[in-house]
Design a protein around this motif. Sequence first.
Motif, mmCIF file in Angstrom:
data_model
loop_
_atom_site.group_PDB
_atom_site.id
_atom_site.type_symbol
_atom_site.label_atom_id
_atom_site.label_comp_id
_atom_site.label_asym_id
_atom_site.label_seq_id
_atom_site.Cartn_x
_atom_site.Cartn_y
_atom_site.Cartn_z
ATOM 1 N N LEU A 141 41.286 13.182 25.036
ATOM 2 C CA LEU A 141 41.284 13.310 26.492
ATOM 3 C C LEU A 141 42.148 12.217 27.108
ATOM 4 O O LEU A 141 41.936 11.031 26.858
ATOM 5 N N ASP A 142 43.126 12.636 27.907
ATOM 6 C CA ASP A 142 44.037 11.692 28.553
ATOM 7 C C ASP A 142 43.600 11.490 30.002
ATOM 8 O O ASP A 142 43.741 12.381 30.837
ATOM 9 N N GLU A 143 43.052 10.331 30.287
ATOM 10 C CA GLU A 143 42.552 9.981 31.622
ATOM 11 C C GLU A 143 41.633 11.068 32.181
ATOM 12 O O GLU A 143 41.886 11.640 33.254
ATOM 13 N N PRO A 144 40.542 11.373 31.484
ATOM 14 C CA PRO A 144 39.673 12.463 31.954
ATOM 15 C C PRO A 144 39.026 12.185 33.308
ATOM 16 O O PRO A 144 38.606 13.127 33.981
ATOM 17 N N THR A 145 38.929 10.919 33.715
ATOM 18 C CA THR A 145 38.255 10.598 34.976
ATOM 19 C C THR A 145 39.211 10.461 36.156
ATOM 20 O O THR A 145 38.780 10.121 37.259
ATOM 21 N N SER A 146 40.510 10.731 35.946
ATOM 22 C CA SER A 146 41.453 10.614 37.059
ATOM 23 C C SER A 146 41.128 11.647 38.129
ATOM 24 O O SER A 146 40.661 12.752 37.841
ATOM 25 N N HIS A 147 41.346 11.293 39.397
ATOM 26 C CA HIS A 147 41.082 12.134 40.565
ATOM 27 C C HIS A 147 39.588 12.316 40.852
ATOM 28 O O HIS A 147 39.228 13.096 41.741
ATOM 29 N N LEU A 148 38.723 11.625 40.122
ATOM 30 C CA LEU A 148 37.287 11.792 40.327
ATOM 31 C C LEU A 148 36.708 10.574 41.038
ATOM 32 O O LEU A 148 37.097 9.434 40.766
ATOM 33 N N ASP A 149 35.750 10.825 41.935
ATOM 34 C CA ASP A 149 35.061 9.706 42.564
ATOM 35 C C ASP A 149 34.062 9.105 41.568
ATOM 36 O O ASP A 149 33.879 9.607 40.447
#
Length: 251
Positions: free
Chosen positions: A162-170
């Motif tokens: 997983l490449d930056e799975p938390t990007s764009h998430l609050d």
Amino acid sequence: MTLATRKLSVSIAGRDVCRDLDLTVEPGSRWSILGVNGVGKTTLLSTLAGLRPAQGGEVLLDGRPLDETPARDRAQRLGLMAQEDRDDPEATVREVALLGRLPHLAWWQAETGRDEALARYAIEAVGLAGLEERRAATLSGGERRRLALAALLAQEVPLLLLDEPTSHLDMHQQIALLDLLVGWSERTLVMTLHEVNLAARYCSHVLLLFGDGQCCAGPVADMLSAEVLTRLYRHPVAAIDTPHGSHYFPV
């Protein structure tokens, strides 16, 4: 499923990402790749997924060289969540989630009831129930990240990259997504992260990229310290103890 590297050397634009990396990712372990922006985390993850060649050494999947593993077999054993979504702009949420089932279908075979059920369950698991017929292109950035995860979960593979799975998430959605990942099953995780505290909380191991080809890897408890992170991020870092372990912050 064991993922390993032997004397792996990766570079991009003339800069070394890692040199002679020997790494063994055991089944059920959760790894994070950490380093400053531009250090080559995505490049290394793409190499581990078999999407770009290494400059030296090899990647092994259960002891077999990854580049000798047929693409279909590889897709049934490992899945990649890329940093950017490139889905058909006309595809619905349901159709994107069903893409995860393609490695398990013959080229002439339509999705079965089980495939539909797995996609529906994955959509529900990531909190997108009720949006199945909505065009994926109309979703917010955070919703599209969750949809990408749904497709990956529907793929039913033992190893997730997983490449930056938390990007764009609050903050709430970051925790919810990582809770889901670690609670879904005993799957093996390798993910790039920007937030070291998420790595400390959710991962069992880390791989640190220092930007000059040097890297080191090991259990979180042994690898993460204020001193090491100060070197890694090229900025002073301090640590405090919390109920979830040490918490790191810049000073």
